[in-house]
Design an enzyme around this catalytic site. Structure first.
Site, PDB file in Angstrom:
ATOM      1  CG  HIS A 145      -6.090   1.967   6.591  1.00 65.28           C
ATOM      2  ND1 HIS A 145      -5.808   0.509   6.381  1.00 65.28           N
ATOM      3  CD2 HIS A 145      -7.250   2.298   7.316  1.00 65.28           C
ATOM      4  CE1 HIS A 145      -7.135   0.029   6.660  1.00 65.28           C
ATOM      5  NE2 HIS A 145      -7.778   1.199   7.169  1.00 65.28           N
TER       6      HIS A 145
ATOM      7  NE  ARG B 291      -2.264   0.824   3.855  1.00 64.37           N
ATOM      8  CZ  ARG B 291      -1.503   1.565   4.932  1.00 64.37           C
ATOM      9  NH1 ARG B 291      -1.342   2.688   4.594  1.00 64.37           N
ATOM     10  NH2 ARG B 291      -1.371   0.970   5.981  1.00 64.37           N
TER      11      ARG B 291
ATOM     12  CE1 TYR C  74       1.590   2.858   8.468  1.00 62.73           C
ATOM     13  CE2 TYR C  74       0.173   4.518   9.811  1.00 62.73           C
ATOM     14  CZ  TYR C  74       0.397   3.529   8.846  1.00 62.73           C
ATOM     15  OH  TYR C  74      -0.654   3.620   7.670  1.00 62.73           O
TER      16      TYR C  74
END
Length: 445
Positions: free
Chosen positions: A319, A315, A328
């Site tokens: 998200h 990805r 992160y």
């Protein structure tokens, strides 16, 4: 237990990380240590841990007799084969363009939320291309390219994300259920539908031709693999040997948690415990994904039961547009996966074979821009449904509680001078048959 977001856990994933495995072609398997190999180390690696691949990162085609037999149409060297390859390329380019436009629309306040798919185009287009018209799809909220391949219009992809309807399209018009937001629930829905296919065959409601029955594909993400619904789906699918392909797009991150923190081994090995055949494929290689999915669907249609496919991809974006992945994810990880871009990979292969000319690329870009323009104009033109339409279709028949709640809300809205509340007589009787107009299409799906 230490925090999974602590500096030690995030910087040193040795307890779950993995070594890079070399393929026969001398290239890596498309994974990076500690973030993609699902916990495999050099001492614990198994043959099935290396993702199957036909196109490497440079777009070089490597033969594989077991997979090539499912690609005779695109490998034929004919005008039809070239057209099929260009269609794969165009579908991926258009899907990425839709994704970019939708992201921009959300940033500009035209959508409430958007879950990007950038980086996963090959996994989605390759698997969706393998489907037949009578197959049925159950997806999560990120399979926009799959939905487009099934016939969903660009505007209908975004209706839900604008917050004006509960459903963007009629599932039975395209044989694809509307997106499931509850993580992993669609896996059980897929098993149930596949059981229905079996029941129809057993009672003679449908005829089975030489090409077998219809099949079901249920898409899940790597995060869903830890959900009870998905594991229960495995159990039911294996027990009843249903015609199902459980397709996992392992994009490495379940929101802010890397896949290595939920699985000490590649996800494909989970299937072994349920007695389901599993295959790991390079999810950025559209040809390998197409071949693997075709084989899995053939097995499902001809009585071979379910298959689990783990497509190893990435990805590239957040998200959702409410997420900040820089909190992160390390930038070097993005750089590594950018070199494995699925669209660039196929384009390199096509150019090397003289199958993608400059005018072809210009045509594809123009087609993608046209779709984006249609999408933007259509979304901006969508109208909000009447406020009281939220009470429509709660039940198939009139319900006194819903009628009372509707009347109460109508009275509340009437208290605002600038509100034109829908206070028709049906709101008082609870008939629940008011029409919400085009903006509310799909609310009863």
């Amino acid at each position: 237990m230490p925090s999974t977001m602590g500096s030690t856990s995030r910087d040193d994933l040795s307890r779950a990380g993995g070594a890079r495995a070399e393929t026969a072609s001398g290239t890596t398997d498309g994974t990076t240590a500690g973030s993609t190999n699902g916990g495999t180390t050099a001492s614990t690696a198994q043959p099935g841990d290396v993702p199957l691949r036909l196109l490497d990162e440079k777009g070089v085609r490597h033969p594989d007799p077991a997979l090539d037999r499912w690609l005779t149409d695109v490998d034929a060297g004919t005008d039809e084969a070239r057209a099929a390859l260009l269609a794969l390329y165009e579908d991926m380019v258009v899907a990425r363009r839709i994704d970019a436009e939708a992201t921009a629309l959300q940033r500009q306040g035209e959508l409430a939320l958007w879950p990007p798919l950038q980086g996963q185009e090959a996994a989605q287009v390759g698997s969706a291309t393998a489907l037949r018209g009578d197959d049925f799809v159950f997806s999560s909220y990120r399979e926009h390219a799959v939905a487009r391949k099934r016939g969903v219009s660009p505007v209908d992809l975004l209706r839900v994300w604008r917050g004006i309807t509960a459903s963007g399209w009629d599932p039975y018009a395209v044989n694809m259920a509307t997106p499931q937001v509850i993580i992993g629930a669609q896996a059980l829905h897929g098993v149930g539908y596949a059981l229905g296919i079996q029941a129809d065959v057993e009672r003679g409601a449908v005829e089975v031709g030489d090409d077998g029955t219809a099949a079901v594909v249920a898409y899940v993400g790597d995060g869903a693999m830890s959900q009870g619904d998905v594991n229960e789906a495995f159990v039911f699918a294996a027990t009843w040997q249903v015609p199902l392909v459980l397709f996992c797009q392992n994009n490495q991150w379940a929101i802010s948690e890397p896949v290595t923190l939920q699985s000490g081994v590649p996800l494909v090995r989970r299937a072994d415990g349920f007695g389901v055949p599993g295959v790991r494929v390079d999810g950025n290689d559209v040809l390998a994904v197409l071949a693997v999915t075709r084989e899995a669907l053939h097995r499902a249609r001809t009585g071979g039961g379910p298959t689990f496919v783990e497509a190893v991809t990435y990805r590239m974006g957040p998200h959702t547009t409410a997420d900040d992945p820089t909190r992160y994810r390390d930038a070097s990880e993005l750089d590594a996966w950018a070199e494995r871009d699925p669209i660039a990979r196929l384009a390199a292969y096509l150019r090397a074979g003289g199958l993608l000319a400059d005018d072809d690329e210009a045509r594809v870009r123009a087609a993608a821009d046209a779709v984006a323009a249609e999408l933007r104009a259509g979304v901006v033109a969508l109208e909000d449904p009447p406020p009281l339409s939220v009470f429509d279709h709660v039940y198939a028949e009139p319900h006194p509680t819903v009628a009372a709640e509707r009347a109460e809300h109508a009275a509340y809205l009437a208290g605002f001078a600038d509100t034109d509340a829908d206070t028709d007589t049906e709101a008082d009787t609870g008939a629940g048959t008011t029409t919400t107009g085009s903006a509310g299409q799909g609310a009863d799906r």
